[in-house]
Design an enzyme around this catalytic site. Sequence first.
Site, mmCIF file in Angstrom:
data_model
loop_
_atom_site.group_PDB
_atom_site.id
_atom_site.type_symbol
_atom_site.label_atom_id
_atom_site.label_comp_id
_atom_site.label_asym_id
_atom_site.label_seq_id
_atom_site.Cartn_x
_atom_site.Cartn_y
_atom_site.Cartn_z
ATOM 1 N N PHE A 131 0.863 -1.181 0.000
ATOM 2 C CA PHE A 131 0.000 0.000 0.000
ATOM 3 C C PHE A 131 0.894 1.223 0.000
ATOM 4 C CE2 PHE A 131 -2.270 3.458 2.106
ATOM 5 C CZ PHE A 131 -3.399 3.524 1.312
ATOM 6 N N ASP A 216 9.546 2.060 0.648
ATOM 7 C CA ASP A 216 8.470 2.823 1.272
ATOM 8 C C ASP A 216 8.481 2.491 2.764
ATOM 9 O OD1 ASP A 216 6.065 3.684 2.388
ATOM 10 O OD2 ASP A 216 4.862 3.152 0.640
ATOM 11 N N LYS A 243 3.945 9.271 8.455
ATOM 12 C CA LYS A 243 3.307 8.736 9.654
ATOM 13 C C LYS A 243 3.966 9.198 10.951
ATOM 14 C CE LYS A 243 0.685 4.859 7.739
ATOM 15 N NZ LYS A 243 -0.648 5.344 8.097
#
Length: 390
Positions: A131, A216, A243
């Site tokens: 994702f 990522d 994040k």
Amino acid sequence: MTDLHERYAASLMNTFGPPKLALVRGAGAHVWDADGREYVDLLGGIAVNALGHAHPALVEAVTTQLQTLGHVSNFFTTGPQVELAEKLLELAGGGPGHVFLTNSGTEANEAAFKLTRRTGRTEVVVAEGGFHGRTMGALALTSKEAYRAPFEPLPGDVVFVPYGDAQALAVAVSERTAAILLEPMQGEAGVVVPPEGYLAAARAIADEHGALLWFDEVQTGMGRTGRWLASEGVTPDIVTLAKGLAGGFPIGACVGLGAAGELFEPGNHGTTFGGNPVACAAALAVIRTIEDDGLLEHVTVLGQKIRDGLAADPRVTEVRGEGLLIGLDLSADVSAHVFAAALEHGFILNNPTPNRVRLAPPLVLTSDDAEAFLAAWPAILDAAYAQAGS
């Protein structure tokens, strides 16, 4: 709480479905809902709230910076912006490179996607189950059909291969490939850990074909796994972060290492809010706190304790992860019931797939809170399995 739910339904777009709770306050790893009920937050805003809620260092950094200099645009620079870029390069290995600062993980990945095009190649080889975000570019790199189908056609020349399969990766990559994109551990898929040596194999395959290696680390980075980067030991050309980077304040980063950091030229990319001094000050406060409070070691030790405790129940068939990024498989498709039962017991967790549970609590989670959760875990499973009739 009902009033907030009704107002939410009447005023916000229905992109997330009805909210599970209406939260009004937080302190450390605890949050309170509109009815005054307290929960231990074992999801951390999906791996975002690295220092939990209302951490003094983060509050002070944001308040002081906002009182000093809030926004200046990228026609100018500021001390926090430069200091953060230097620090991220240090954490990424200490070699030369350059940083593009954004507002989120999907924007960091969007920047990285554009960066790969500057190689003169267009193909990106990506792992299934990953994702990478919801913008059209980042979505093109995400294999989940339910996410992709409503928005196709998406940017093309993306090849998907099974995650963890180095042989499939080697077959897919060629002299047409601009970049290989991988998560060092797949978060949304339920914390999927690749086989030993997979990331190193990806590095070798990229080098063989002159392609960039892009990790990522939006979810796995910034101490989440007990290390600054989950990919530590294998150096990529590009690493994307967000994040937990600023502990809840919106920020992301596309870090280009070595020659990859030189690919963008003036006018190739831009952002209005990215790299603003308040977000950068917040990120620096998070990094300093992780360093000063020894949180990497704390995360490593506490994460192992939680994984061991979860695995002790026979209804848990597998536990995965590192540090405080933890995924587990259940013996039946009852994860939605586990989520509901955990709320009833005062714990917030996540059910990414029907038989998987994910935990990504604040890095400041205490041993007492972890022990309380493990003590309640058998009863949570009892209630979930009973409700599901399993």
